[in-house]
Design a protein around this motif. Structure first.
Motif, PDB file in Angstrom:
ATOM      1  N   LYS A 122       0.192   3.986  -3.014  1.00  0.00           N
ATOM      2  CA  LYS A 122      -0.635   5.095  -2.537  1.00  0.00           C
ATOM      3  C   LYS A 122      -0.701   6.282  -3.502  1.00  0.00           C
ATOM      4  N   PRO A 126       0.810  -1.229   0.000  1.00  0.00           N
ATOM      5  CA  PRO A 126       0.000   0.000   0.000  1.00  0.00           C
ATOM      6  C   PRO A 126       0.839   1.273   0.000  1.00  0.00           C
ATOM      7  N   THR A 163      -2.687   5.492   3.601  1.00  0.00           N
ATOM      8  CA  THR A 163      -3.688   6.476   3.195  1.00  0.00           C
ATOM      9  C   THR A 163      -3.658   7.681   4.131  1.00  0.00           C
ATOM     10  N   LEU A 221      -2.255  -0.402   4.862  1.00  0.00           N
ATOM     11  CA  LEU A 221      -3.180   0.283   3.949  1.00  0.00           C
ATOM     12  C   LEU A 221      -3.746   1.540   4.611  1.00  0.00           C
TER      13      LEU A 221
END
Length: 411
Positions: A56, A52, A117, A113
Protein backbone atom coordinates in the motif's frame (compact mmCIF):
# COMPACT_ATOMS: atom_id res chain seq x y z
CA UNK A 1 -4.39 17.80 23.50
CA UNK A 2 -7.58 15.80 24.03
CA UNK A 3 -9.81 14.44 21.29
CA UNK A 4 -13.62 14.44 21.35
CA UNK A 5 -15.56 11.18 21.92
CA UNK A 6 -17.30 11.60 18.55
CA UNK A 7 -13.98 11.63 16.71
CA UNK A 8 -12.76 8.64 18.70
CA UNK A 9 -16.00 6.84 17.82
CA UNK A 10 -15.54 7.58 14.12
CA UNK A 11 -11.97 6.28 14.14
CA UNK A 12 -13.06 3.19 16.05
CA UNK A 13 -15.80 2.48 13.49
CA UNK A 14 -13.47 2.88 10.53
CA UNK A 15 -10.84 0.59 11.99
CA UNK A 16 -13.58 -1.92 12.92
CA UNK A 17 -14.59 -2.29 9.26
CA UNK A 18 -10.95 -2.81 8.25
CA UNK A 19 -10.47 -5.43 10.94
CA UNK A 20 -13.18 -7.83 9.77
CA UNK A 21 -11.35 -9.29 6.72
CA UNK A 22 -8.16 -9.68 8.76
CA UNK A 23 -10.07 -11.39 11.56
CA UNK A 24 -11.66 -13.87 9.19
CA UNK A 25 -8.33 -14.74 7.61
CA UNK A 26 -6.35 -14.86 10.84
CA UNK A 27 -9.02 -16.44 13.03
CA UNK A 28 -10.76 -18.87 10.71
CA UNK A 29 -9.05 -19.43 7.38
CA UNK A 30 -5.92 -21.19 8.68
CA UNK A 31 -7.80 -23.47 11.08
CA UNK A 32 -10.41 -24.23 8.40
CA UNK A 33 -7.73 -25.07 5.86
CA UNK A 34 -5.84 -27.31 8.31
CA UNK A 35 -9.01 -29.19 9.25
CA UNK A 36 -9.45 -29.97 5.54
CA UNK A 37 -5.93 -31.32 5.11
CA UNK A 38 -3.98 -28.31 3.85
CA UNK A 39 -0.26 -28.64 4.57
CA UNK A 40 1.55 -26.42 7.06
CA UNK A 41 3.64 -25.08 4.19
CA UNK A 42 0.53 -24.03 2.26
CA UNK A 43 -1.01 -22.51 5.39
CA UNK A 44 2.15 -20.48 5.90
CA UNK A 45 1.78 -19.04 2.40
CA UNK A 46 -1.80 -17.91 3.09
CA UNK A 47 -0.15 -14.80 4.48
CA UNK A 48 0.43 -13.79 0.83
CA UNK A 49 -3.21 -12.70 0.84
CA UNK A 50 -2.05 -9.78 2.99
CA UNK A 51 0.10 -8.53 0.10
CA UNK A 52 -2.00 -5.35 -0.43
CA UNK A 53 -1.15 -4.28 3.12
CA UNK A 54 2.54 -4.63 2.32
CA UNK A 55 2.34 -2.82 -1.02
CA UNK A 56 0.00 0.00 0.00
CA UNK A 57 2.87 2.54 0.35
CA UNK A 58 3.10 2.37 -3.46
CA UNK A 59 -0.28 4.04 -3.92
CA UNK A 60 -0.39 6.00 -0.65
CA UNK A 61 0.87 9.15 -2.44
CA UNK A 62 -2.22 8.94 -4.70
CA UNK A 63 -4.45 8.98 -1.62
CA UNK A 64 -2.39 11.86 -0.23
CA UNK A 65 -2.49 13.84 -3.48
CA UNK A 66 -6.10 13.39 -4.59
CA UNK A 67 -9.42 13.71 -2.82
CA UNK A 68 -12.54 15.84 -2.83
CA UNK A 69 -12.50 18.68 -0.32
CA UNK A 70 -16.28 18.98 -0.77
CA UNK A 71 -16.84 15.38 0.38
CA UNK A 72 -13.73 15.29 2.55
CA UNK A 73 -10.18 14.57 1.41
CA UNK A 74 -10.13 11.35 3.43
CA UNK A 75 -13.82 10.42 3.19
CA UNK A 76 -13.71 10.53 -0.62
CA UNK A 77 -11.40 7.51 -0.43
CA UNK A 78 -12.89 5.80 2.61
CA UNK A 79 -16.46 5.56 1.30
CA UNK A 80 -15.75 3.68 -1.98
CA UNK A 81 -13.37 1.32 -0.17
CA UNK A 82 -16.06 0.48 2.38
CA UNK A 83 -18.42 -0.21 -0.52
CA UNK A 84 -15.80 -2.52 -2.05
CA UNK A 85 -15.42 -4.47 1.21
CA UNK A 86 -19.20 -4.88 1.47
CA UNK A 87 -19.47 -6.06 -2.16
CA UNK A 88 -16.58 -8.54 -1.81
CA UNK A 89 -18.10 -9.99 1.36
CA UNK A 90 -21.50 -10.31 -0.29
CA UNK A 91 -19.95 -12.08 -3.29
CA UNK A 92 -18.05 -14.46 -0.98
CA UNK A 93 -21.37 -15.60 0.45
CA UNK A 94 -21.98 -17.41 -2.86
CA UNK A 95 -18.85 -19.56 -2.51
CA UNK A 96 -19.34 -21.72 0.61
CA UNK A 97 -17.51 -24.97 1.16
CA UNK A 98 -14.11 -26.50 0.52
CA UNK A 99 -14.67 -27.01 -3.19
CA UNK A 100 -14.74 -23.23 -3.66
CA UNK A 101 -11.56 -22.47 -1.74
CA UNK A 102 -9.78 -20.75 -4.68
CA UNK A 103 -12.55 -18.22 -5.45
CA UNK A 104 -12.83 -17.60 -1.72
CA UNK A 105 -9.11 -16.88 -1.44
CA UNK A 106 -9.38 -14.44 -4.34
CA UNK A 107 -12.21 -12.59 -2.64
CA UNK A 108 -10.30 -12.45 0.64
CA UNK A 109 -7.46 -10.87 -1.33
CA UNK A 110 -9.89 -8.24 -2.69
CA UNK A 111 -11.18 -7.54 0.82
CA UNK A 112 -7.59 -6.93 1.91
CA UNK A 113 -6.99 -4.65 -1.11
CA UNK A 114 -10.00 -2.47 -0.29
CA UNK A 115 -9.27 -2.49 3.44
CA UNK A 116 -5.58 -1.61 2.91
CA UNK A 117 -6.47 1.33 0.66
CA UNK A 118 -9.06 2.52 3.16
CA UNK A 119 -6.42 2.23 5.87
CA UNK A 120 -4.21 4.76 4.08
CA UNK A 121 -6.96 7.37 4.22
CA UNK A 122 -8.04 6.46 7.76
CA UNK A 123 -4.47 6.64 9.06
CA UNK A 124 -4.16 10.04 7.41
CA UNK A 125 -7.37 11.12 9.13
CA UNK A 126 -6.01 9.86 12.46
CA UNK A 127 -2.78 11.82 11.96
CA UNK A 128 -4.89 14.91 11.22
CA UNK A 129 -6.97 14.46 14.39
CA UNK A 130 -4.53 13.10 16.98
CA UNK A 131 -1.99 15.29 18.74
CA UNK A 132 -0.08 15.20 22.04
CA UNK A 133 -1.98 13.38 24.78
CA UNK A 134 -4.53 12.25 22.21
CA UNK A 135 -1.95 9.92 20.64
CA UNK A 136 -2.22 7.37 23.44
CA UNK A 137 -6.00 7.16 23.59
CA UNK A 138 -6.43 7.67 19.87
CA UNK A 139 -4.14 4.77 19.04
CA UNK A 140 -5.83 2.67 21.71
CA UNK A 141 -9.16 3.28 19.92
CA UNK A 142 -7.42 2.54 16.61
CA UNK A 143 -6.18 -0.84 17.83
CA UNK A 144 -9.34 -1.67 19.81
CA UNK A 145 -11.59 -0.83 16.86
CA UNK A 146 -9.50 -2.94 14.52
CA UNK A 147 -9.45 -5.85 16.92
CA UNK A 148 -13.19 -5.64 17.57
CA UNK A 149 -13.60 -6.02 13.82
CA UNK A 150 -11.16 -8.90 13.95
CA UNK A 151 -13.09 -10.44 16.84
CA UNK A 152 -16.28 -10.17 14.82
CA UNK A 153 -14.87 -11.56 11.57
CA UNK A 154 -12.67 -14.25 13.09
CA UNK A 155 -14.42 -15.12 16.34
CA UNK A 156 -18.04 -14.17 16.91
CA UNK A 157 -19.27 -14.84 13.37
CA UNK A 158 -17.31 -18.11 13.18
CA UNK A 159 -18.82 -19.09 16.52
CA UNK A 160 -22.26 -18.18 15.15
CA UNK A 161 -21.69 -20.12 11.91
CA UNK A 162 -23.34 -23.13 13.53
CA UNK A 163 -26.60 -21.16 13.28
CA UNK A 164 -26.12 -18.78 10.34
CA UNK A 165 -23.91 -21.00 8.18
CA UNK A 166 -20.85 -20.15 6.10
CA UNK A 167 -22.88 -17.88 3.83
CA UNK A 168 -24.26 -16.00 6.81
CA UNK A 169 -20.75 -15.04 7.96
CA UNK A 170 -20.11 -13.02 4.81
CA UNK A 171 -23.60 -11.54 4.63
CA UNK A 172 -23.18 -10.27 8.19
CA UNK A 173 -19.77 -8.78 7.32
CA UNK A 174 -21.30 -7.04 4.28
CA UNK A 175 -24.07 -5.54 6.41
CA UNK A 176 -21.59 -4.28 9.01
CA UNK A 177 -19.42 -2.70 6.29
CA UNK A 178 -22.51 -0.96 4.89
CA UNK A 179 -23.35 0.31 8.38
CA UNK A 180 -19.82 1.73 8.59
CA UNK A 181 -20.49 3.59 5.34
CA UNK A 182 -23.60 5.18 6.82
CA UNK A 183 -21.65 6.39 9.87
CA UNK A 184 -18.87 7.74 7.65
CA UNK A 185 -21.36 9.63 5.47
CA UNK A 186 -22.84 11.32 8.54
CA UNK A 187 -19.45 12.32 9.97
CA UNK A 188 -17.91 15.74 9.40
CA UNK A 189 -14.30 15.81 8.25
CA UNK A 190 -12.48 19.06 9.05
CA UNK A 191 -10.44 20.67 6.25
CA UNK A 192 -6.91 19.32 6.22
CA UNK A 193 -5.41 22.80 6.48
CA UNK A 194 -7.09 23.20 9.88
CA UNK A 195 -5.13 20.23 11.26
CA UNK A 196 -1.72 21.07 9.82
CA UNK A 197 -2.10 19.11 6.60
CA UNK A 198 -1.69 20.45 3.10
CA UNK A 199 -4.30 20.46 0.34
CA UNK A 200 -3.36 19.37 -3.19
CA UNK A 201 0.33 19.09 -2.48
CA UNK A 202 2.42 18.70 -5.62
CA UNK A 203 4.08 15.33 -6.33
CA UNK A 204 7.57 16.82 -6.00
CA UNK A 205 6.75 18.19 -2.56
CA UNK A 206 5.21 14.93 -1.34
CA UNK A 207 8.22 12.87 -2.36
CA UNK A 208 10.64 15.55 -1.18
CA UNK A 209 9.13 15.54 2.30
CA UNK A 210 9.14 11.73 2.34
CA UNK A 211 12.82 11.69 1.42
CA UNK A 212 13.65 14.27 4.10
CA UNK A 213 11.83 12.25 6.75
CA UNK A 214 13.76 9.11 5.81
CA UNK A 215 17.10 10.93 6.01
CA UNK A 216 16.65 12.29 9.52
CA UNK A 217 19.37 11.18 11.99
CA UNK A 218 18.45 7.79 13.46
CA UNK A 219 15.79 7.09 10.81
CA UNK A 220 17.48 3.80 9.84
CA UNK A 221 17.41 2.51 13.41
CA UNK A 222 13.78 3.55 13.71
CA UNK A 223 12.78 1.67 10.54
CA UNK A 224 14.61 -1.46 11.72
CA UNK A 225 12.92 -1.08 15.09
CA UNK A 226 9.44 -0.81 13.55
CA UNK A 227 10.10 -3.62 11.07
CA UNK A 228 11.21 -6.23 13.61
CA UNK A 229 9.08 -5.70 16.71
CA UNK A 230 6.55 -8.37 15.66
CA UNK A 231 8.87 -10.71 13.75
CA UNK A 232 9.30 -13.33 16.47
CA UNK A 233 5.68 -13.14 17.56
CA UNK A 234 4.44 -13.55 13.98
CA UNK A 235 6.70 -16.56 13.43
CA UNK A 236 5.14 -18.20 16.47
CA UNK A 237 1.60 -17.11 15.56
CA UNK A 238 1.82 -18.64 12.08
CA UNK A 239 1.76 -22.20 13.46
CA UNK A 240 0.05 -21.73 16.82
CA UNK A 241 -3.51 -22.49 15.66
CA UNK A 242 -2.29 -25.46 13.62
CA UNK A 243 -0.47 -26.66 16.76
CA UNK A 244 -3.75 -26.53 18.69
CA UNK A 245 -5.58 -28.46 15.96
CA UNK A 246 -2.82 -31.09 15.83
CA UNK A 247 -2.94 -31.34 19.63
CA UNK A 248 -6.50 -32.65 19.32
CA UNK A 249 -8.57 -29.55 19.99
CA UNK A 250 -11.60 -28.69 17.85
CA UNK A 251 -12.12 -25.70 15.56
CA UNK A 252 -14.78 -24.41 17.94
CA UNK A 253 -12.33 -24.53 20.86
CA UNK A 254 -9.57 -22.86 18.83
CA UNK A 255 -11.96 -20.14 17.66
CA UNK A 256 -13.21 -19.56 21.18
CA UNK A 257 -9.81 -19.42 22.91
CA UNK A 258 -7.78 -17.64 20.28
CA UNK A 259 -10.32 -15.84 18.13
CA UNK A 260 -12.81 -14.75 20.82
CA UNK A 261 -11.34 -14.86 24.33
CA UNK A 262 -7.91 -14.04 22.92
CA UNK A 263 -9.22 -10.97 21.15
CA UNK A 264 -10.96 -9.78 24.33
CA UNK A 265 -7.63 -10.15 26.14
CA UNK A 266 -5.90 -8.28 23.32
CA UNK A 267 -8.44 -5.47 23.56
CA UNK A 268 -7.77 -5.17 27.27
CA UNK A 269 -4.04 -5.08 26.60
CA UNK A 270 -4.53 -2.40 23.96
CA UNK A 271 -6.28 -0.19 26.51
CA UNK A 272 -3.39 -0.74 28.91
CA UNK A 273 -0.95 0.20 26.14
CA UNK A 274 -2.88 3.40 25.49
CA UNK A 275 -2.85 4.24 29.20
CA UNK A 276 0.90 3.65 29.41
CA UNK A 277 1.44 5.85 26.36
CA UNK A 278 -0.25 8.75 28.16
CA UNK A 279 1.61 8.21 31.45
CA UNK A 280 5.23 7.50 30.45
CA UNK A 281 7.42 8.30 27.42
CA UNK A 282 6.34 6.39 24.33
CA UNK A 283 9.63 4.51 24.01
CA UNK A 284 9.35 3.48 27.65
CA UNK A 285 5.86 2.12 27.01
CA UNK A 286 7.24 0.08 24.10
CA UNK A 287 10.04 -1.30 26.30
CA UNK A 288 7.70 -2.38 29.13
CA UNK A 289 5.17 -4.08 26.87
CA UNK A 290 7.80 -5.72 24.61
CA UNK A 291 9.52 -7.20 27.66
CA UNK A 292 6.28 -8.60 29.10
CA UNK A 293 5.37 -10.03 25.67
CA UNK A 294 8.37 -12.39 25.81
CA UNK A 295 7.00 -14.50 28.68
CA UNK A 296 3.87 -15.95 27.02
CA UNK A 297 5.89 -16.61 23.85
CA UNK A 298 8.19 -18.67 26.00
CA UNK A 299 5.07 -20.34 27.39
CA UNK A 300 4.14 -21.59 23.91
CA UNK A 301 7.50 -23.32 23.70
CA UNK A 302 6.85 -25.01 27.06
CA UNK A 303 3.40 -26.14 25.87
CA UNK A 304 4.90 -27.75 22.77
CA UNK A 305 7.38 -29.74 24.88
CA UNK A 306 4.63 -31.53 26.80
CA UNK A 307 1.05 -32.69 26.37
CA UNK A 308 -0.76 -29.37 26.65
CA UNK A 309 -3.75 -29.11 28.95
CA UNK A 310 -6.75 -26.96 28.18
CA UNK A 311 -6.08 -24.74 31.20
CA UNK A 312 -2.43 -24.14 30.24
CA UNK A 313 -3.35 -23.32 26.65
CA UNK A 314 -5.99 -20.81 27.74
CA UNK A 315 -3.56 -19.13 30.14
CA UNK A 316 -0.72 -18.83 27.63
CA UNK A 317 -3.04 -17.74 24.81
CA UNK A 318 -4.70 -14.99 26.83
CA UNK A 319 -1.37 -13.72 28.23
CA UNK A 320 0.21 -13.52 24.77
CA UNK A 321 -2.80 -11.69 23.33
CA UNK A 322 -2.91 -9.27 26.28
CA UNK A 323 0.73 -8.22 26.18
CA UNK A 324 0.86 -8.32 22.39
CA UNK A 325 -2.10 -5.93 22.27
CA UNK A 326 -0.45 -3.56 24.73
CA UNK A 327 2.74 -3.54 22.66
CA UNK A 328 0.86 -2.83 19.43
CA UNK A 329 -0.84 0.27 20.84
CA UNK A 330 2.39 1.61 22.33
CA UNK A 331 4.26 1.04 19.05
CA UNK A 332 1.56 2.67 16.90
CA UNK A 333 1.54 5.73 19.16
CA UNK A 334 5.34 5.89 18.84
CA UNK A 335 5.10 5.62 15.05
CA UNK A 336 2.49 8.37 14.82
CA UNK A 337 4.63 10.66 16.99
CA UNK A 338 7.38 10.47 14.33
CA UNK A 339 5.14 11.36 11.35
CA UNK A 340 5.40 14.54 9.31
CA UNK A 341 1.78 15.68 9.55
CA UNK A 342 1.92 17.58 6.26
CA UNK A 343 2.14 14.20 4.49
CA UNK A 344 0.40 12.22 7.23
CA UNK A 345 -1.28 9.53 5.11
CA UNK A 346 1.78 8.78 2.94
CA UNK A 347 4.35 8.95 5.76
CA UNK A 348 2.39 6.89 8.27
CA UNK A 349 1.51 4.38 5.55
CA UNK A 350 5.21 3.95 4.80
CA UNK A 351 5.94 3.27 8.47
CA UNK A 352 2.98 0.88 8.65
CA UNK A 353 4.26 -0.84 5.51
CA UNK A 354 7.66 -1.33 7.15
CA UNK A 355 5.87 -2.72 10.21
CA UNK A 356 3.98 -5.21 8.05
CA UNK A 357 7.05 -6.06 5.96
CA UNK A 358 8.73 -7.32 9.11
CA UNK A 359 5.83 -9.70 9.76
CA UNK A 360 5.17 -10.96 6.22
CA UNK A 361 8.07 -13.45 5.89
CA UNK A 362 7.22 -15.09 9.22
CA UNK A 363 4.38 -17.30 7.93
CA UNK A 364 6.22 -18.79 4.94
CA UNK A 365 9.43 -19.22 6.97
CA UNK A 366 7.56 -21.00 9.77
CA UNK A 367 5.85 -23.33 7.30
CA UNK A 368 9.10 -24.15 5.49
CA UNK A 369 10.90 -24.81 8.77
CA UNK A 370 8.12 -27.18 9.85
CA UNK A 371 7.40 -29.02 6.59
CA UNK A 372 10.71 -28.91 4.68
CA UNK A 373 13.32 -28.65 7.43
CA UNK A 374 11.47 -30.93 9.84
CA UNK A 375 11.41 -28.50 12.74
CA UNK A 376 9.02 -29.29 15.56
CA UNK A 377 6.46 -26.83 16.88
CA UNK A 378 8.68 -26.39 19.94
CA UNK A 379 11.68 -25.38 17.84
CA UNK A 380 9.69 -22.81 15.86
CA UNK A 381 8.19 -21.35 19.04
CA UNK A 382 11.62 -21.12 20.64
CA UNK A 383 13.02 -19.27 17.62
CA UNK A 384 10.13 -16.80 17.84
CA UNK A 385 10.94 -16.19 21.50
CA UNK A 386 14.65 -15.64 20.82
CA UNK A 387 13.88 -13.11 18.07
CA UNK A 388 11.53 -11.23 20.42
CA UNK A 389 14.26 -11.00 23.05
CA UNK A 390 16.77 -9.82 20.45
CA UNK A 391 14.41 -7.03 19.42
CA UNK A 392 14.81 -5.42 22.85
CA UNK A 393 18.41 -4.57 21.98
CA UNK A 394 17.18 -2.13 19.33
CA UNK A 395 15.83 0.09 22.08
CA UNK A 396 19.40 1.11 22.91
CA UNK A 397 20.17 3.25 19.81
CA UNK A 398 16.67 4.78 19.95
CA UNK A 399 17.16 6.10 23.48
CA UNK A 400 18.99 9.18 22.21
CA UNK A 401 16.71 12.16 21.47
CA UNK A 402 15.91 12.54 17.79
CA UNK A 403 14.83 15.59 15.80
CA UNK A 404 11.09 15.73 15.14
CA UNK A 405 9.83 14.31 11.84
CA UNK A 406 7.57 17.31 11.32
CA UNK A 407 9.67 20.49 11.45
CA UNK A 408 7.96 23.86 11.30
CA UNK A 409 6.71 24.79 7.85
CA UNK A 410 8.83 27.29 5.97
CA UNK A 411 7.14 30.44 4.77
Amino acid sequence: MKISPSKLGLLGTLYFVQGMPYGFQAGALAAYARSHGMSLKAIGFLSALYLPWLLKPLWAPLVERYGSERIGARKSWILPMQAGIALACLTASFFPGRENILPLLGLVFLMNLFAATQDIAVDGLAVDLLHGEGLGWGNAVQVVGYKLGSLTGGGLLIWASEYIGWRGIFIAMAVLAAAGMAITLAAHEPPRAASGGAVRMEWREIFGRMKSAMLLPGAGWMLLFIGTYKLGESLSDALYKAFLVDSGFTLVQVGKWSGTWGTVASLSGSILGGLLATRIPLLGAVFVTATLRVFPLLGRWVLALAVPTQEAIIGVTLAEEFFGGALTTAMFAFMMSRVDRRIGAAHYTLLAGIELLGKMPAGPVAGILADDAGWSYAQVFLLGTVLSVAFLLLLIPLRQPRPPASPPATP
